[in-house]
Design an enzyme around this catalytic site. Structure first.
Site, mmCIF file in Angstrom:
data_model
loop_
_atom_site.group_PDB
_atom_site.id
_atom_site.type_symbol
_atom_site.label_atom_id
_atom_site.label_comp_id
_atom_site.label_asym_id
_atom_site.label_seq_id
_atom_site.Cartn_x
_atom_site.Cartn_y
_atom_site.Cartn_z
ATOM 1 N N SER A 266 36.203 87.192 49.278
ATOM 2 C CA SER A 266 35.291 86.196 49.857
ATOM 3 C C SER A 266 34.255 86.935 50.682
ATOM 4 C CB SER A 266 36.049 85.245 50.780
ATOM 5 O OG SER A 266 36.320 85.883 52.028
ATOM 6 N N ASP A 267 33.124 86.305 50.942
ATOM 7 C CA ASP A 267 32.233 86.876 51.945
ATOM 8 C C ASP A 267 32.875 86.653 53.323
ATOM 9 O OD1 ASP A 267 30.154 88.170 53.169
ATOM 10 O OD2 ASP A 267 28.568 87.027 52.199
ATOM 11 N N TYR A 268 32.289 87.257 54.304
ATOM 12 C CA TYR A 268 32.791 87.327 55.682
ATOM 13 C C TYR A 268 33.139 85.936 56.238
ATOM 14 C CZ TYR A 268 32.639 89.516 60.375
ATOM 15 O OH TYR A 268 32.919 90.016 61.621
#
Ligand code: BGC
Length: 716
Positions: A266-268
């Site tokens: 996932s992104d941050y």
């Protein structure tokens, strides 16, 4: 397009799957959730050591010295129950020790081979520092320069972005992933992130499925075809469902249709953000929806770890789903050779860029420069007397390095390069302004004085690095602060002025350009921006870059892109009731594909090998391109097509090929492009990919707004 598929690893896939089966059979649910978790590395504290020992993390990213990385990996391999290695990620976007131009600048080179080499160098530097995995390439298509992240991608066109995506993957991953100098690539941000409404970062996107497939997914698909190991799920909501919980894009497209077998991170904190999106009720629901959608690894937020067991206990999630997610992570760890003692970094001090790497950075920076205007002022005669260099961007290593630079080691600024080329005494420098937000005109007088005392003025204008990249959207595209005023004052000195613009996006500078004899767009050119710019200005190199993103006249025209539909009332200057503005032209300031040279190229004899082609067949298009100017130079030749009628309306032009030619003065070369009718296929209203028979047009042209039309037909 040529897409080379990389053998993912030297180890046989079946053997890897058997090893994964054996591991999964022994892993506790906790150990599995640990594999699905990624944290920032930070420092190697005792607490972190203890966590690694117990299998709390599958991956750490950023931070950590090579020595700390080596130690942490030893703990994972030797002291954790099952000896599963960590995978270390990092944002190596346009270089690690050696800073290359920002990706938007790299794209302007239209030179995938040079771009591949830059990624290869980055992979060597990163692997030597103990990094296994980069969060790059960023292949988001963007049609809105307000979005600061246009700097990180390859522009507005899916064909160019796909070529660059493949080149980057080949560069990072090398021949095999387990080679000591290969690192895993990560195509991000999957998907649609670049279509953020209003150009505001993290904002919602609405993308019809045909547009998603034909434009936004294209470069991600090219990354898959080049053998990419991982994807990153994006922050944005697409058509109502956040990208990091989106079963359609992550399961149906990526796994079922494309057969991707690596993993998705996932992104941050994007998993936890499913709550703020209004898609998940709480952290447990967020973990459930992200895992169900196919996000294997959670970056930074801890919803998987905190809730995974409860979800399995409640039978909301099947252990099989968890096992599949872990399998894909372990697969990449095996392919990288992490289990088999992949070379650990040698703890050493900061690495300096090598001479070879700097030479590659120089070449790529040189090819990325786009000459937008030239009234004959360039190239500048070396015999010119004194040169005034005006503007803080002429001497700002941090800013020329660009948004994702990991430092500015080895950087040579334009000021230093001109002093070196012309001698200190011939270069008069005045910053004019301290930075883009300076509200004082106190420095103007010295700048005007330098201009008066000089024979030529070079004005360095544009954006600081911090104005593009993540969370750096702008509502205005003009040169920030008082720079336009500075340019106007300096121009009044009456000396020939040339603007060099350093920026992370297309900017608007019409009035400034009017006062200049020439304008060179340099993006954020990286460590060797200075020498590359000086060589171009002084004629030791000839600018050959071309835009891969449309430059608007004003922010009010945005979104503006070359591959738009025609509408029922295409804009016509004399007709009021057509699709245009009352207060500004409908045409861009500079079109996609545009860029001048010090030489001149003539295109002739453009033709198709036959007037028609059967569905399933191929046609060749050719043109003679001649260098009719006085200097040896490169020309980027572009090939476009248009479908005139069909089951859906198609763009007025679509890029289908390009070639960079090097021609001596007087030299003429035949350029050919082979088109298969599959290259003309589009999604019909039933979402079936098909090529409609009918009338088509093609151009072999220097940019998207010119060229002689070739007519052809596709028949059954
Ligand atoms: C960015 C990603 C980046 C990640 C890790 C996020 O905020 O959107 O592009 O890879 O942080 O640093």
């Amino acid at each position: 397009m040529v897409c080379l598929t990389i053998a993912a690893t030297a180890a046989a896939p079946a053997e890897i799957e058997r090893k994964i089966d054996a591991l999964l059979a022994r892993m506790t649910l906790e150990e599995k959730l640990g594999q699905m978790s990624q944290a920032g590395f930070g420092r190697l504290t005792d607490q972190r050591r203890a966590e690694i020992r117990k299998g709390r993390w599958g991956s750490l990213y950023g931070g950590g010295t090579p020595a700390e990385k080596a130690e942490a990996q030893q703990i994972a391999l030797k002291e954790s129950r099952l000896g599963i290695p960590l995978i270390y990620g990092q944002d190596v976007i346009h270089g690690l020790q050696t800073t290359f131009p920002i990706p938007l600048g790299q794209a302007a080179s239209w030179d995938p081979e040079l771009v591949r080499q830059s990624a290869r160098i980055a992979a060597r530097e990163a692997s030597a520092a103990g990094i296994h995995w980069t969060f790059s390439p960023m292949v988001d298509i963007a049609r809105d320069p307000r979005w600061g992240r246009v700097a990180e991608g390859y522009g507005e066109d899916p064909y160019v972005a796909a070529a660059m995506a493949a080149a980057m993957v080949r560069g990072y991953q090398g021949e095999t992933l387990d080679a000591a100098d290969s690192i895993a690539a990560c195509a991000k941000h999957y998907v649609g992130y670049g279509a953020a409404e209003g150009g505001r970062d993290y904002n919602t996107t609405w993308i019809p499925e045909n547009l998603l497939r034909e434009v936004y997914l294209k470069p991600f698909r090219a990354a898959k075809d080049a053998g990419i190991a991982t994807y990153m799920s994006a922050f944005n909501n697409i058509n109502g469902v956040p990208a990091s919980g989106n079963e359609f894009t992550l399961r149906q497209v990526l796994r079922d249709e494309w057969k991707f077998d690596g993993f998705v991170v996932s992104d941050y904190t994007a998993v936890h953000e499913l709550i703020a999106h209004g898609y998940a009720a709480d952290a447990k629901d967020a973990a459930f929806k992200a895992i169900r959608a196919g996000v294997n690894m959670e970056m930074v937020s801890t919803d998987y770890w905190d809730n995974g067991k409860a979800l399995v206990d409640a039978k909301q999630l099947d252990v099989k789903t968890i096992d599949e997610a872990v399998r894909e992570i372990l697969r990449i760890k095996f392919r990288l050779g992490l289990f088999d003692g992949r070379t650990q970094p040698v703890p050493s001090g900061a690495q300096a860029p090598s001479a070879e790497a700097l030479a590659a950075a120089n070449k790529l920076a040189a090819e990325s420069l786009v000459l937008l205007k030239n009234d004959g002022a360039l190239p500048m005669a070396k015999s010119v007397g004194k040169v005034a260099i005006v503007g803080f961007l002429a001497d700002s290593p941090r800013d020329q390095s660009g948004t994702w630079a990991n430092g500015s080691a080895g950087t040579v600024t334009p000021l230093a390069a001109f002093r070196q080329a012309l001698g200190e005494s011939r270069v008069l420098y005045a910053r004019g302004l301290r930075n883009g937000s300076d509200t004082s005109r106190d420095g103007f007088a010295a700048a005007v004085e330098a201009a008066r005392a000089a024979d030529v003025v070079l004005l360095f204008l544009g954006e600081e690095a911090s104005l593009s990249g993540e969370a750096s959207s702008r509502a205005f595209l003009n040169l920030p602060g008082l720079q336009e005023d500075l340019a106007a004052e300096v121009a009044k000195a009456g000396k020939p002025c040339v603007a060099v613009i350093l920026a992370g996006r297309p900017t608007t500078f019409h009035d400034v350009a009017d006062k200049m004899k020439a304008v060179l767009y340099a993006w954020h050119p990286g460590a060797m921006g200075g020498p590359a710019i000086a060589s171009a200005i002084l004629g030791d190199a000839v600018p050959s870059g071309k835009l891969t993103i449309t430059f608007p006249r004003t922010v009010g025209q945005v979104p503006i892109y070359y591959n738009h539909l025609n509408t029922g009332r295409p804009p016509a200057a004399q007709e009021k009731f057509t699709s245009k503005y009352l207060d500004v032209s409908f045409t861009p300031e500079y079109p996609f594909g545009y860029g001048l040279s010090y030489s001149k190229f003539e295109y002739s004899a453009t033709k198709a090998s036959a007037p028609q082609v059967k569905v399933g067949g191929k046609l060749t298009f050719s043109a003679d391109v001649a260098n009719v100017g006085a200097v040896e130079a490169d020309e980027v030749v572009q090939f476009y097509t248009r479908q005139l009628a069909g089951s859906v309306a198609r763009p007025v032009r679509e890029l289908k090929g390009f070639q960079r030619l090097h021609l001596k003065p007087g030299e003429k070369r035949a350029v050919t492009f082979t088109l298969s009718t599959d290259d003309l296929a589009s999604y019909n209203p039933q979402m079936k990919l098909a090529t409609d028979p009918g009338a088509f047009e093609a151009w072999i042209a220097p940019d998207s707004a010119s060229g002689e039309k070739i007519e052809f037909a596709v028949v059954r």
